[in-house]
Design a protein around this motif. Structure first.
Motif, short mmCIF file in Angstrom:
data_model
loop_
_atom_site.label_atom_id
_atom_site.label_comp_id
_atom_site.label_asym_id
_atom_site.label_seq_id
_atom_site.Cartn_x
_atom_site.Cartn_y
_atom_site.Cartn_z
N MET A 1 0.82 -1.20 0.00
CA MET A 1 0.00 0.00 0.00
C MET A 1 0.86 1.26 0.00
O MET A 1 1.10 1.86 1.04
CB MET A 1 -0.94 -0.05 1.20
N PRO A 2 1.35 1.65 -1.18
CA PRO A 2 2.15 2.88 -1.26
C PRO A 2 1.26 4.11 -1.10
O PRO A 2 0.08 4.08 -1.43
CB PRO A 2 2.77 2.82 -2.66
N PRO A 3 1.83 5.19 -0.62
CA PRO A 3 1.04 6.41 -0.43
C PRO A 3 0.63 7.02 -1.78
O PRO A 3 1.39 6.96 -2.75
CB PRO A 3 1.98 7.34 0.32
N ASN A 4 -0.56 7.55 -1.82
CA ASN A 4 -1.08 8.27 -2.99
C ASN A 4 -1.07 7.45 -4.27
O ASN A 4 -0.97 8.01 -5.37
CB ASN A 4 -0.30 9.57 -3.20
N GLN A 5 -1.17 6.14 -4.14
CA GLN A 5 -1.21 5.25 -5.29
C GLN A 5 -2.16 4.10 -4.98
O GLN A 5 -2.42 3.80 -3.82
CB GLN A 5 0.18 4.69 -5.58
N PRO A 6 -2.63 3.41 -6.02
CA PRO A 6 -3.47 2.24 -5.78
C PRO A 6 -2.69 1.13 -5.06
O PRO A 6 -1.47 1.03 -5.20
CB PRO A 6 -3.86 1.77 -7.19
N THR A 7 -3.41 0.33 -4.32
CA THR A 7 -2.81 -0.81 -3.64
C THR A 7 -2.40 -1.86 -4.66
O THR A 7 -3.14 -2.17 -5.58
CB THR A 7 -3.82 -1.40 -2.64
N LEU A 8 -1.20 -2.39 -4.49
CA LEU A 8 -0.70 -3.47 -5.34
C LEU A 8 -1.05 -4.78 -4.64
O LEU A 8 -0.68 -4.97 -3.48
CB LEU A 8 0.81 -3.35 -5.52
N CYS A 9 -1.74 -5.67 -5.33
CA CYS A 9 -2.22 -6.91 -4.71
C CYS A 9 -1.81 -8.13 -5.51
O CYS A 9 -1.77 -8.08 -6.74
CB CYS A 9 -3.74 -6.91 -4.59
N GLY A 10 -1.57 -9.21 -4.80
CA GLY A 10 -1.38 -10.50 -5.44
C GLY A 10 0.04 -10.82 -5.83
O GLY A 10 0.99 -10.13 -5.45
N PRO A 11 0.20 -11.89 -6.60
CA PRO A 11 1.52 -12.43 -6.92
C PRO A 11 2.44 -11.46 -7.67
O PRO A 11 3.65 -11.54 -7.54
CB PRO A 11 1.23 -13.66 -7.78
N GLU A 12 1.89 -10.54 -8.44
CA GLU A 12 2.71 -9.60 -9.22
C GLU A 12 3.02 -8.31 -8.45
O GLU A 12 3.79 -7.48 -8.92
CB GLU A 12 2.02 -9.26 -10.54
N ALA A 13 2.42 -8.15 -7.28
CA ALA A 13 2.55 -6.90 -6.52
C ALA A 13 4.01 -6.57 -6.20
O ALA A 13 4.45 -5.44 -6.40
CB ALA A 13 1.73 -6.96 -5.25
N ALA A 14 4.75 -7.54 -5.70
CA ALA A 14 6.14 -7.29 -5.31
C ALA A 14 7.00 -6.93 -6.51
O ALA A 14 7.85 -6.03 -6.43
CB ALA A 14 6.71 -8.49 -4.57
N LEU A 15 6.78 -7.59 -7.64
CA LEU A 15 7.55 -7.27 -8.84
C LEU A 15 7.21 -5.86 -9.33
O LEU A 15 8.12 -5.08 -9.67
CB LEU A 15 7.28 -8.29 -9.95
N ASP A 16 5.94 -5.51 -9.34
CA ASP A 16 5.54 -4.16 -9.75
C ASP A 16 6.16 -3.10 -8.83
O ASP A 16 6.63 -2.06 -9.28
CB ASP A 16 4.01 -4.03 -9.74
#
Length: 157
Positions: free
Chosen positions: A70-85
Motif C-alpha cells: 500500500m504505497p502512499p497516494n497510489q493504488p494498492t498493489l495486490c497479489g503475486p505480481e505486486a512485489a515485482l511491480d
C-alpha cells in the motif's frame, strides 16, 4: 439423574476445560518472539540486497502470494505480481539502490501473524537520500518462514 451423577459430570467437564486451557497456555508459552524478530531482521537485510544487486527475485520472495503493498497516494498493489511491480517502480522510477529499515517494535501472539512498525531510509546509487519515512508490516507465518502479508508505508516529506 441424582446429584452424585450431576456432580461427576460437572467434575469431568471442569477437568476437560482445564486440560484444554493448560494446553493452550503451553502452546502460547512455546512462542518465542525473539526468534520471530531475528527472522524479520534477516528478511529486512535481504530486502535491500534486491536493490543493491538489481535482483527482483530477492524482493519477491519476501512477500506472500496474496500480499498487499500500500504505497502512499497510489493504488494498492495486490497479489503475486505486486512485489515485482513495486520493485520495478522503486528501482526504475525512484532509483533506489540501497536502504535501511529501523524496526522499532514487533508484537503479536505469533500464531499466524505479527506486526512490525518502524522507519525506513532509501538511497540512490550515489548514496543520496531518495526517501525516508515510516512503515507498518503485517507478517504472516508460512511453511518456510515469515513473509510480508500487508505492507504500508508513508514518506516523511
Amino acid at each position: 439423574m441424582n446429584k452424585f451423577t450431576i456432580l461427576a459430570v460437572l467434575q469431568a467437564l471442569v477437568s476437560t476445560i482445564s486440560f484444554f486451557t493448560c494446553d493452550a497456555q503451553q502452546l502460547k508459552g512455546k512462542f518465542d518472539l525473539q526468534q520471530v524478530k531475528d527472522a524479520i531482521e534477516k528478511s529486512n537485510a535481504d530486502y535491500f540486497n534486491a536493490f543493491t544487486k538489481g535482483d527482483s527475485s530477492l524482493l519477491i520472495g519476501q512477500y506472500t502470494n496474496d500480499c498487499w503493498i500500500m504505497p502512499p497516494n497510489q493504488p494498492t498493489l495486490c497479489g503475486p505480481e505486486a512485489a515485482l511491480d513495486f520493485f520495478r517502480a522503486a528501482y526504475n522510477q525512484l532509483g533506489v539502490r540501497k536502504g535501511k529499515f529501523i524496526s522499532i517494535d514487533v508484537f503479536g501472539d505469533g500464531q499466524d501473524f505479527v506486526t512490525e512498525i518502524g522507519f525506513y531510509h532509501l538511497f540512490d546509487a550515489k548514496n543520496m537520500t531518495v526517501e525516508d519515512g515510516k512503515y507498518i508490516v503485517l507478517w504472516k507465518k508460512t511453511a518456510n518462514n515469515w513473509k510480508r502479508f500487508r505492507d504500508f508505508f508513508s514518506p516523511n516529506q
